[in-house]
Scaffold this motif. Structure first.
Motif, PDB file in Angstrom:
ATOM      1  N   LYS A 283      43.523  -9.157  13.984  1.00  0.00           N
ATOM      2  CA  LYS A 283      42.346  -9.824  13.402  1.00  0.00           C
ATOM      3  C   LYS A 283      42.745 -10.826  12.328  1.00  0.00           C
TER       4      LYS A 283
ATOM      5  N   SER B  96      41.884  13.573  13.069  1.00  0.00           N
ATOM      6  CA  SER B  96      42.678  13.676  11.849  1.00  0.00           C
ATOM      7  C   SER B  96      43.266  15.077  11.743  1.00  0.00           C
TER       8      SER B  96
ATOM      9  N   GLU C 210      47.419   4.977  20.847  1.00  0.00           N
ATOM     10  CA  GLU C 210      46.825   3.700  20.464  1.00  0.00           C
ATOM     11  C   GLU C 210      46.667   3.692  18.948  1.00  0.00           C
ATOM     12  N   TYR C 211      46.986   2.578  18.331  1.00  0.00           N
ATOM     13  CA  TYR C 211      46.930   2.477  16.879  1.00  0.00           C
ATOM     14  C   TYR C 211      45.948   1.403  16.442  1.00  0.00           C
ATOM     15  N   GLU C 212      45.035   1.784  15.560  1.00  0.00           N
ATOM     16  CA  GLU C 212      44.044   0.853  15.039  1.00  0.00           C
ATOM     17  C   GLU C 212      44.693  -0.245  14.204  1.00  0.00           C
ATOM     18  N   ILE C 213      45.856   0.061  13.614  1.00  0.00           N
ATOM     19  CA  ILE C 213      46.523  -0.937  12.781  1.00  0.00           C
ATOM     20  C   ILE C 213      46.868  -2.196  13.582  1.00  0.00           C
ATOM     21  N   LYS C 214      47.092  -2.051  14.879  1.00  0.00           N
ATOM     22  CA  LYS C 214      47.354  -3.217  15.710  1.00  0.00           C
ATOM     23  C   LYS C 214      46.155  -4.159  15.685  1.00  0.00           C
ATOM     24  N   ASN C 215      44.960  -3.603  15.816  1.00  0.00           N
ATOM     25  CA  ASN C 215      43.749  -4.430  15.798  1.00  0.00           C
ATOM     26  C   ASN C 215      43.556  -5.103  14.449  1.00  0.00           C
ATOM     27  N   GLU C 216      43.823  -4.374  13.377  1.00  0.00           N
ATOM     28  CA  GLU C 216      43.660  -4.936  12.033  1.00  0.00           C
ATOM     29  C   GLU C 216      44.628  -6.094  11.801  1.00  0.00           C
TER      30      GLU C 216
ATOM     31  N   GLU D 247      46.812   5.396   8.872  1.00  0.00           N
ATOM     32  CA  GLU D 247      46.832   3.993   9.277  1.00  0.00           C
ATOM     33  C   GLU D 247      46.190   3.063   8.253  1.00  0.00           C
ATOM     34  N   SER D 248      45.072   3.467   7.677  1.00  0.00           N
ATOM     35  CA  SER D 248      44.419   2.610   6.690  1.00  0.00           C
ATOM     36  C   SER D 248      45.286   2.464   5.442  1.00  0.00           C
TER      37      SER D 248
ATOM     38  N   GLY E 103      43.658  11.233  18.348  1.00  0.00           N
ATOM     39  CA  GLY E 103      42.304  10.732  18.135  1.00  0.00           C
ATOM     40  C   GLY E 103      41.557  11.468  17.044  1.00  0.00           C
TER      41      GLY E 103
END
Length: 248
Positions: free
Chosen positions: A157, A212, A148-154, A119-120, A210
């Motif tokens: 933001k 790696s 759930e994907y952290e990229i959505k939050n990034e 994702e990063s 959740g």
């Protein structure tokens, strides 16, 4: 440890394409640890999701994080009678070359292809492409219903509007043995994991949601019977080898 097959613990997914290889390894006395394949099922779209698909041109980007999202996305377009090539008006970002290949198969292209399924890495690649200009972009994030994907939050933001499009559910048909299998894999009891399809990697990703998967597999020899899968494994920061059944 000796390289002799009889002394090694091999892990494979219990799928029809693997049966010949499983039989060959078993015939040499190798210990085989079989992982149940993840069963994927297309879910019924919400009214809001149908509206998204019927108005694709109102979005700037669509993000596909795995091969299953592409598969079920295309199925839904067909069932809704939406022209496949409406997607040409939308920019596409994918988590790796193997996902881009799924689009090429139906003569569609990805605008941004991350080198690694991370994702990063995906966010950085997209950010470079857009010169970090996300403000007011409308983005669809295709996904499995529980992921759930952290990229959505990034993205949010930085001013983007991100709509999640849940397309499928994924689960193992043999949950009872799964905890034991995960423990064996993380505990170093497996010497070599053999992958036969791109979907094998996605299955592991669901089992270790959740976590790696690259980290889980870092001490295990990784091999594959396919050049295309070799590329998928490299995109997941693994160092695969081509598996040769006759090699000791």
């Amino acid at each position: 440890m000796s390289n002799s097959a009889v002394e090694k613990n091999y892990a494979l997914f219990d799928t029809p394409p693997n049966q010949k290889l499983i039989s060959a390894l078993s015939g040499k006395g190798a210990n085989i640890i079989l992982f149940p394949f993840v069963e994927t099922k297309k879910i019924t779209l919400s009214a809001e999701s149908i509206l998204f698909l019927k108005n694709l041109t109102s979005f700037d980007w669509i993000i596909f994080p795995d091969v299953f999202t592409v598969e079920f996305f295309l199925q839904n377009l067909d069932e809704l009678g939406i022209d496949l090539f409406e997607l040409d008006a939308v920019n596409v970002c994918v988590f790796g070359e193997s996902i881009a290949d799924k689009l090429r198969f139906v003569q569609l292209h990805a605008d941004v292809i991350a080198d690694f399924n991370d994702e990063s890495e995906v966010f950085q690649t997209l950010s470079n492409y857009l010169s970090n200009e996300f403000q007011n972009l409308n983005i669809i994030l295709a996904k499995e219903v529980s992921f759930e994907y952290e990229i959505k939050n990034e993205l949010t933001k930085r001013g983007a509007r991100v709509e999640e499009l849940s397309l499928y559910s994924a689960k193992s048909s043999r949950q009872s043995n799964l905890v034991k299998l995960k423990t064996l894999l993380k505990g170093g009891a497996i010497d070599e994991f053999i992958f036969s399809s791109e979907e094998d990697m996605e299955a592991l990703r669901h089992y270790f949601a959740g976590e790696s998967v690259t980290e889980v597999l870092k001490e295990i020899k990784i091999s594959t019977v396919s050049q295309s899968v070799f590329q998928t494994l490299k995109e997941n920061n693994l160092r695969p080898e081509i598996f040769h059944p006759g090699k000791k």
